[in-house]
Design an enzyme around this catalytic site. Structure first.
Site, PDB file in Angstrom:
ATOM      1  N   ASP A   1       0.851  -1.190   0.000  1.00  0.00           N
ATOM      2  CA  ASP A   1       0.000   0.000   0.000  1.00  0.00           C
ATOM      3  C   ASP A   1       0.895   1.250   0.000  1.00  0.00           C
ATOM      4  O   ASP A   1       2.059   1.180   0.402  1.00  0.00           O
ATOM      5  CB  ASP A   1      -0.879  -0.067   1.262  1.00  0.00           C
ATOM      6  CG  ASP A   1      -1.720   1.164   1.459  1.00  0.00           C
ATOM      7  OD1 ASP A   1      -2.305   1.651   0.471  1.00  0.00           O
ATOM      8  OD2 ASP A   1      -1.796   1.637   2.608  1.00  0.00           O
TER       9      ASP A   1
ATOM     10  N   ASP B   1      -0.304   5.138   0.639  1.00  0.00           N
ATOM     11  CA  ASP B   1      -0.635   6.156   1.641  1.00  0.00           C
ATOM     12  C   ASP B   1      -0.525   5.587   3.054  1.00  0.00           C
ATOM     13  O   ASP B   1      -1.189   4.614   3.389  1.00  0.00           O
ATOM     14  CB  ASP B   1      -2.080   6.647   1.436  1.00  0.00           C
ATOM     15  CG  ASP B   1      -2.144   7.904   0.590  1.00  0.00           C
ATOM     16  OD1 ASP B   1      -1.370   8.835   0.857  1.00  0.00           O
ATOM     17  OD2 ASP B   1      -2.974   7.932  -0.326  1.00  0.00           O
TER      18      ASP B   1
END
Ligand SMILES: [Mg+2]
Length: 261
Positions: free
Chosen positions: A19, A21
């Protein structure tokens, strides 16, 4: 693995679906240790694919941002909810009205779908919602017209917020709530935690054991589990993660560099 004094968490895996963010960066700045960790993993031959629910940017824009951090990445190693939704829009006949950033609209066009502007939205077969800072009443009104004529409703993702240095900012889920309320129905969401987007990311890695790394239980961990992949939660809040029986990570680290510990 170089960088590990003794056996480390990363040794148990051949590749990672990472991922962005809250894991690799916060806003436009890399998080401490993230770039060094990813560089170590790549040098050790680990496969890395970045998977983000952020629908605002194209894959090449995101790859360029990561290259500016000093990573060696091209757009092929990036999977976004916007790109996955664009492929889905292009896979069916008919026209789409897009609520989203100019880059999302471009992504849907490039995938081969017919994209209508707000003035033509009444004849759209589908409405696709991706959060962006330019969302306004005119977009909502155009979606409403399409919905009244029976258009199907899709969303890139449902995240309520995304993390920024000054606290959470409203994400697609917040905007989608307005559209769903106006249309009186629930959208089909394409991004995490839907397992299909994890399969798309997984296919870009070679054979072997692949883990999902992310900072959200409701998207990264839940989706990874649904896709049958081991999960590693990046959790740096002083409060313990609020796990449930069907949503708990296999491993927990306080930052990406925990993979090398
Ligand atoms: Mg995240």
């Amino acid at each position: 693995l170089k960088g590990c004094e003794v056996a480390c968490l990363a040794d148990g895996f051949d590749g990672f679906i990472v991922d962005l963010d809250g894991v690799v960066h916060l806003g436009w700045d890399p998080l401490p240790g993230a770039v060094q960790t990813l560089t170590h993993l790549a040098r050790a031959g680990k496969g890395i694919v970045f998977l983000t629910n952020d629908p605002r940017y194209g894959r090449d824009t995101i790859a360029a941002r990561l290259r500016a951090f000093g990573l060696t990445v091209d757009g092929e190693a990036v999977v976004t909810s916007g790109w996955a939704a664009a492929l889905q829009m292009a896979a069916q006949p008919g026209a789409v009205y897009v609520i989203g950033s100019p880059e999302l609209r471009e992504e849907v066009l490039r995938a081969g779908a017919t994209v209508l502007d707000a003035a033509e939205a009444a004849r759209a077969d589908r409405v696709l919602v991706g959060g962006h800072s330019g969302f306004d009443y005119d977009e909502l009104r155009a979606a409403c017209r399409a919905g009244a004529n029976g258009a199907q409703l899709f969303a890139t993702n449902r995240d309520a917020t995304f993390p920024m240095p000054d606290g959470p900012w409203p994400a697609t889920g917040a905007i989608l709530a307005a559209v769903e309320t106006a249309l009186g129905r629930r959208a089909l969401s394409v991004g995490k935690p839907e397992p299909e987007i994890f399969r798309v990311a997984r296919e870009r890695l070679g054979p072997g054991r692949v883990a999902v790394v992310g900072d959200r239980l409701d998207t990264d961990v839940l989706g990874g589990r649904r896709a049958g992949l081991p999960t590693i939660l990046v959790h740096n809040s002083p409060l313990p993660p609020r796990t449930t029986d069907d949503c708990h990570p296999d491993h927990c680290v306080t930052s990406l560099s925990g993979l090398l510990a």
